[in-house]
Design an enzyme around this catalytic site. Structure first.
Site, PDB file in Angstrom:
ATOM      1  CB  VAL A  99      -1.011   0.012   1.174  1.00  0.00           C
ATOM      2  CG1 VAL A  99      -0.308   0.188   2.526  1.00  0.00           C
ATOM      3  CG2 VAL A  99      -2.054   1.110   0.964  1.00  0.00           C
ATOM      4  CG  ASP A 176      -8.191  -4.288   5.176  1.00  0.00           C
ATOM      5  OD1 ASP A 176      -7.823  -5.411   5.566  1.00  0.00           O
ATOM      6  OD2 ASP A 176      -8.320  -4.006   3.956  1.00  0.00           O
ATOM      7  N   GLY A 317      -5.653  -6.560  -0.069  1.00  0.00           N
ATOM      8  CA  GLY A 317      -6.175  -5.614   0.903  1.00  0.00           C
ATOM      9  C   GLY A 317      -5.209  -4.472   1.129  1.00  0.00           C
ATOM     10  CD  GLU A 318      -0.710  -4.300   2.541  1.00  0.00           C
ATOM     11  OE1 GLU A 318      -0.220  -3.441   1.784  1.00  0.00           O
ATOM     12  OE2 GLU A 318      -0.061  -5.273   2.962  1.00  0.00           O
ATOM     13  N   GLY A 319      -5.590  -1.536   1.068  1.00  0.00           N
ATOM     14  CA  GLY A 319      -5.938  -0.347   0.296  1.00  0.00           C
ATOM     15  C   GLY A 319      -5.305  -0.361  -1.084  1.00  0.00           C
TER      16      GLY A 319
END
Lengths: 352, 352
Positions: A99, A176, A317-319
């Site tokens: 991210v 997240d 994920g993570e953005g």
């Protein structure tokens, strides 16, 4: 008034007149009508969100990466140990995670928020400490958290959104981190879309058949236990996660500030379902950054009636997926702002 | 030696060892293995193209927008008059078209090349004049151009690619302008993929049923007339277009310089089919920017075994879809270059 309640009280519908003005403007630009497809739709929605046309370019942008741990990890739903959540938060702070790389690439800030990591985290300029509790309780045994904790986590997200909006951020991206968080996400998605656990439970970071079967059973039983819960905040407390609750607050905080909110993957999808269950009006402010390969992500997008801007089989994920989609959203705004019209460019229109 | 022949003689296969090194590196980065999906595949391919890992970021980038007119317009295949090609070239020079806006947004240069516009075009710093002839002949009546003209147009594209590579451009994006050019594109795609005219002929800028039926008949008869042509350059001459030939030369020129070539829509798809028919090795240098809604685009991508980076129902051309995809390709390179490894970040790996 708590930050979340304050935000929720301010969310209004997007501006239909500005959307109509954007549609008319698109038809005057030097291109066949509709030929920029869903990029045009995105531009129209940006106008509706801002309330005017052309819309502001969604820039500067910031990714709110909310981190929390999950008691349900005790059921064996993930091969990764809980300590990895804190280690990855340290990685976000150091700038070495996916991210960070993609956010830097697209010019977005990364703000990491500890809303419920189990371990202690050293202070860091990039890290905001807003720990509501040290990880959730095991949702397979009982409620993941209390109603009051769910509300506190909603406040954490709404507060970050309000602060970013105040300091001039024009687009919020969801991120997240939480080992085990695809399990509460699947449970929330099943509960809020009415789909079966089997349909919405995926392999998360990559689990084998045996672990997946365990995960499906955990999700099934959580959903069944939450069967008579109708209040979305109570649902969060029963089968949710702290970072998911914070993300739901972040979404509503973004809508309250009339900012586009660019969703990442399945965790964001679960949070957005909760947010729209609390306040249907916030749906008008959401963009789906991408379609995660997690089956729950598609179920959530279908329910939210969102089509992803990017579809590259991501499941990190993570953005990361939201970051990759940001230039598309910015491009949609610039088309409306910067393109010549048939008149201004002296281009002949089609003869039907 | 002509620029095109020189380029074709230099194209080699992508580097399998660099690709393997990229795969191994991806597995050491702080993310679940494979969790960045097709972004990882793109990074691997960028390494194979460059011959090393991590790959250079595809930047600076340039869109070659090749413009030409089409005699087949006389058949009524488009509602737009021929003069719009020249008007849009002027719009590209003035910076008001969609490709200008999106190229500026992603930091790519726009170079407009008149390879066969019917009218005269005033000189402009952004415009390169390389007119091979004033539009093609009507391919419904006979060959669109001579073999020699097709070769000259291939040279124009190869020359631009070589010049850009020499001046430090690290990624080539394809763009096009030519009222009527979805007709020769559909014909080339039908001829080179074996699909029926009905399957690959679309609505271009947006035509009604009657016009579409005319267009399908024109494509059918062109393909049937080219039925015994096996040489791809002769095929270009028979049923192609000047900007399509130049684009085929641009693709092979990019491959010769070991640069990634980011394809736009259906016109680029037709040109890439011609390029790979001439020289199959150039396929390893191609990325599909997006999937145009033109049915021929999907047929071409399937044949080329390419999956699009973006899929937003665009059908404008000009290079707009390639521009939107550029940040994704750049992100793929930066992931390999900038992410921390499990060791460097002190993150525990999964327990299987």
């Amino acid at each position: 008034m708590p930050a979340f309640d304050e935000a929720a009280s301010r969310v209004g519908p997007p501006d239909a007149a500005a959307a109509e003005e954007a549609r008319r403007r698109h038809d005057r630009l030097t291109k066949p009508a509709g030929s920029l497809g869903r990029l045009e739709d995105a531009g129209v929605r940006l106008c509706a969100i801002a309330g005017f046309c052309p819309p502001p370019v969604p820039q500067p942008a910031a990714v709110g990466v909310f981190a929390g741990d999950h008691g349900v990890l005790a059921e064996g739903v993930s091969p990764w140990p809980q300590e990895v959540t804190a280690q990855m938060v340290a990685n976000f702070c150091a700038g070495g995670a996916a991210v960070n790389v993609l956010a830097a690439h697209v010019g977005a800030d990364v703000i990491v928020v500890d809303v419920g990591v189990a371990g202690d985290l050293p202070a860091h300029p990039r890290l905001r400490s807003a720990k509501v509790r040290r990880g959730t309780a095991n949702l397979a045994d009982g409620p993941a958290m209390t109603l009051s904790e769910a509300r506190q986590a909603l406040d954490v997200g709404a507060q970050l959104a309000a602060g970013l909006a105040e300091s001039g951020t024009r687009c919020l991206l969801t991120g997240d981190m939480g080992i085990g968080n695809t399990t509460p996400s699947a449970a929330l998605i099943a509960a809020l879309t009415g789909r079966a656990a089997l349909e919405v439970t995926g392999r998360g970071t990559g689990i084998d058949d045996e672990r997946w079967a365990v995960k499906v059973r955990v999700v099934e039983s959580a959903v069944s236990r939450a069967g008579d819960v109708t209040d979305p905040v109570e649902l969060l407390a029963t089968i949710g996660g702290l970072e998911i609750a914070a993300l739901a607050g972040f979404v509503i905080g973004g809508a309250a500030a009339r900012l586009p909110v660019l969703l990442d993957g399945v965790i964001a999808g679960a949070a957005a379902l909760v947010a729209t269950a609390i306040l249907p009006e916030c749906a008008g402010y959401l963009f789906a950054g991408h379609r995660s390969t997690e089956p729950g992500a598609t179920a959530a997008l279908d329910h939210l009636e969102l089509k992803p801007l990017i579809d590259l089989d991501l499941r990190l994920g993570e953005g990361t997926g939201a970051c990759l989609a940001l230039p598309v959203l910015q491009g949609a705004a610039k088309i409306l702002r910067d393109m010549a019209t048939f008149e201004s460019a002296g281009v002949t229109e089609d003869h039907g």
